[in-house]
Design a protein around this motif. Structure first.
Motif, PDB file in Angstrom:
ATOM      1  N   TYR A  46       0.766  -1.126   0.016  1.00 37.61           N
ATOM      2  CA  TYR A  46       0.036  -0.074  -0.010  1.00 37.61           C
ATOM      3  C   TYR A  46       0.885   1.245  -0.072  1.00 37.61           C
ATOM      4  O   TYR A  46       0.750   2.277  -0.572  1.00 37.61           O
ATOM      5  CB  TYR A  46      -0.764   0.085   1.224  1.00 37.61           C
ATOM      6  N   GLY A  47       2.047   1.409   0.818  1.00 37.21           N
ATOM      7  CA  GLY A  47       2.852   2.329   0.930  1.00 37.21           C
ATOM      8  C   GLY A  47       3.630   2.826  -0.335  1.00 37.21           C
ATOM      9  O   GLY A  47       3.830   3.923  -0.672  1.00 37.21           O
ATOM     10  N   ILE A  48       4.207   1.767  -1.082  1.00 38.07           N
ATOM     11  CA  ILE A  48       5.094   2.169  -2.013  1.00 38.07           C
ATOM     12  C   ILE A  48       4.570   1.348  -3.323  1.00 38.07           C
ATOM     13  O   ILE A  48       4.433   1.991  -4.330  1.00 38.07           O
ATOM     14  CB  ILE A  48       6.456   1.445  -1.850  1.00 38.07           C
ATOM     15  N   MET A  49       4.190  -0.112  -3.272  1.00 38.52           N
ATOM     16  CA  MET A  49       4.055  -0.674  -4.742  1.00 38.52           C
ATOM     17  C   MET A  49       2.686  -0.289  -5.508  1.00 38.52           C
ATOM     18  O   MET A  49       3.099  -0.109  -6.809  1.00 38.52           O
ATOM     19  CB  MET A  49       4.054  -2.201  -4.553  1.00 38.52           C
ATOM     20  N   GLU A  50       1.942   0.216  -4.845  1.00 42.87           N
ATOM     21  CA  GLU A  50       0.711   0.405  -5.530  1.00 42.87           C
ATOM     22  C   GLU A  50       0.819   2.119  -6.050  1.00 42.87           C
ATOM     23  O   GLU A  50       0.254   2.441  -6.728  1.00 42.87           O
ATOM     24  CB  GLU A  50      -0.558   0.457  -4.635  1.00 42.87           C
ATOM     25  N   LYS A  51       1.972   2.902  -5.650  1.00 41.84           N
ATOM     26  CA  LYS A  51       2.118   4.365  -6.015  1.00 41.84           C
ATOM     27  C   LYS A  51       3.103   4.217  -6.988  1.00 41.84           C
ATOM     28  O   LYS A  51       3.223   5.315  -7.391  1.00 41.84           O
ATOM     29  CB  LYS A  51       2.584   5.068  -4.738  1.00 41.84           C
ATOM     30  N   CYS A  52       4.106   3.373  -7.437  1.00 44.00           N
ATOM     31  CA  CYS A  52       4.939   3.184  -8.216  1.00 44.00           C
ATOM     32  C   CYS A  52       4.259   2.813  -9.736  1.00 44.00           C
ATOM     33  O   CYS A  52       3.574   2.225  -9.815  1.00 44.00           O
ATOM     34  CB  CYS A  52       6.103   2.431  -7.939  1.00 44.00           C
ATOM     35  N   ASP A  53       5.141   3.592 -10.749  1.00 42.57           N
ATOM     36  CA  ASP A  53       4.678   3.278 -12.178  1.00 42.57           C
ATOM     37  C   ASP A  53       5.808   2.487 -12.720  1.00 42.57           C
ATOM     38  O   ASP A  53       5.669   2.220 -14.066  1.00 42.57           O
ATOM     39  CB  ASP A  53       4.296   4.678 -12.724  1.00 42.57           C
ATOM     40  N   ASP A  54       6.954   2.041 -12.026  1.00 40.84           N
ATOM     41  CA  ASP A  54       7.955   1.543 -12.815  1.00 40.84           C
ATOM     42  C   ASP A  54       8.302   0.030 -12.078  1.00 40.84           C
ATOM     43  O   ASP A  54       9.392  -0.417 -12.001  1.00 40.84           O
ATOM     44  CB  ASP A  54       9.186   2.144 -12.692  1.00 40.84           C
ATOM     45  N   ILE A  55       7.367  -0.633 -11.695  1.00 36.50           N
ATOM     46  CA  ILE A  55       7.286  -2.179 -11.232  1.00 36.50           C
ATOM     47  C   ILE A  55       7.252  -3.172 -12.108  1.00 36.50           C
ATOM     48  O   ILE A  55       6.423  -2.979 -13.249  1.00 36.50           O
ATOM     49  CB  ILE A  55       6.055  -2.239 -10.067  1.00 36.50           C
TER      50      ILE A  55
END
Length: 354
Positions: free
Chosen positions: A249-258
């Motif tokens: 929730y804190g990082i993965m869902e906010k990144c666009d380069d996963i």
């Protein structure tokens, strides 16, 4: 660049009550009959990282038992202790800043301690693909599990279809209802979210700084304590102040380069008693019966005895678990509700059963 293994081993595993307790949760149990789950996780990671470069993050209540179980597989100073449960973002951040400040940048392979993986070699090969991707691109990479059924028990990851082994993540999806789960499986470009991650310590710490600045500020305070005479006490005092949040929730869902590496290697999170059959071959009637157990006219049931004779007659789709101080009987379809028993015991103050 060196590869480090990080095993998250601080969970409570309440859905495996009464076998699982506060000081001996699921990861500290030998559920498969082969080894303790945390040791199995260590052995799997040893295929891509040396034992001396593997870290385990646990909590203060479980540390002593954990140290007995791992039996010198891991260096004592690589067992990191959380003084409070703060979810996966602080747990992973603690390991990342420990590695970065004490050993220099490296590739982190992060796994839960309590999942079952049947095919360790295929799993290791998939991790190697992820490690190479991280080494070459600085991306955040996660491992996705190719669905074997339309499960509603897991979150899903949608990825961009391509011929490459490593796919671009389009979005993360919370646990769906059955209709959506069937749709995801049929589409062919959804995988289960395994909670297994690969990235550089420097990269993930930069993401903390960007997306979770409050958590990052606390991690810097932890780093300031490294090498201090009172390092342990300082960390014990700081850790409970870290905001509690998941890395998804804190990082993965906010990144666009996963990126995600889909794979099938016999993965099962063995989250509750209804999935226990993944660890053991059922008999001709679909039963998993372990210990001092006798069954008649019984089907598709899980029966476990830690000592006393357990006799089961004329039932199906049942879970029966006997321990010295408690007995659980529940319908398999209600296995997720075992947590309600634990919550009730907490409310009643019956700590001796927790």
């Amino acid at each position: 660049m060196k590869t480090y293994g990080v095993i998250m081993a601080g969970g409570g595993g309440t859905r495996f009550w009464p076998l699982s307790r506060k000081e001996t949760p699921k990861q500290l149990l030998n559920l498969s009959g082969n080894n303790f789950m945390v040791n199995e996780a260590i052995e799997r990671l040893s295929r891509v990282a040396t034992y001396k470069d593997i870290f385990v993050v646990t909590n203060a209540l479980q540390k002593n038992k954990l140290m007995q179980i791992i039996d010198k597989r891991i260096k004592p100073d690589h067992v990191l202790v959380e003084s409070a449960a703060r979810n996966t973002a602080p747990c992973i951040g603690y390991a990342a800043i420990e590695i970065m400040k004490k050993y220099g940048d490296g590739i982190m392979v992060i796994t839960p301690s309590d999942a079952y993986i049947r095919d360790s070699e295929t799993f290791a090969n998939i991790l190697r693909v992820a490690i190479k991707t991280v080494r070459d691109t600085d991306k955040l990479v996660t491992i996705g599990i190719t669905p074997t059924c339309p499960s509603t028990a897991y979150g899903y990851i949608k990825y961009e279809e391509s011929a490459e082994e490593v796919k671009k993540v389009l979005r993360f999806v919370e646990k769906p209802n059955l209709k959506l789960a069937k749709k995801y499986c049929k589409s062919g470009n959804f995988v289960w979210n395994s909670g297994i991650f690969v990235w550089k310590a420097s990269t993930i710490l930069q993401k903390y700084k960007e997306f979770l600045p409050d958590v990052y500020a606390c991690l810097e305070q932890l780093a300031d304590a490294f090498g201090h005479d009172d390092e342990k006490e300082i960390i014990e005092n700081i850790y409970p102040l870290i905001p509690s949040i998941s890395v998804d929730y804190g990082i993965m869902e906010k990144c666009d380069d996963i990126m995600v590496v889909p794979g099938e290697f016999g993965w099962n999170d063995v989250g509750s008693w209804d999935t226990f059959g993944a660890l053991h071959e059922p008999d001709d009637n679909g039963n998993v019966a372990l210990g001092n157990v006798i069954t008649f006219d019984t089907a598709n049931s899980t029966i476990l005895s830690s000592g006393r004779l357990v006799s089961v007659i004329g039932v199906k789709d049942l879970v029966v678990v006997e321990t010295p101080d408690a007995i659980l009987v529940c319908a398999k379809e209600k296995a997720q509700d075992v947590k309600k028993v634990v919550d009730a015991l907490k409310k009643e103050g019956r700590e001796e059963l927790l």
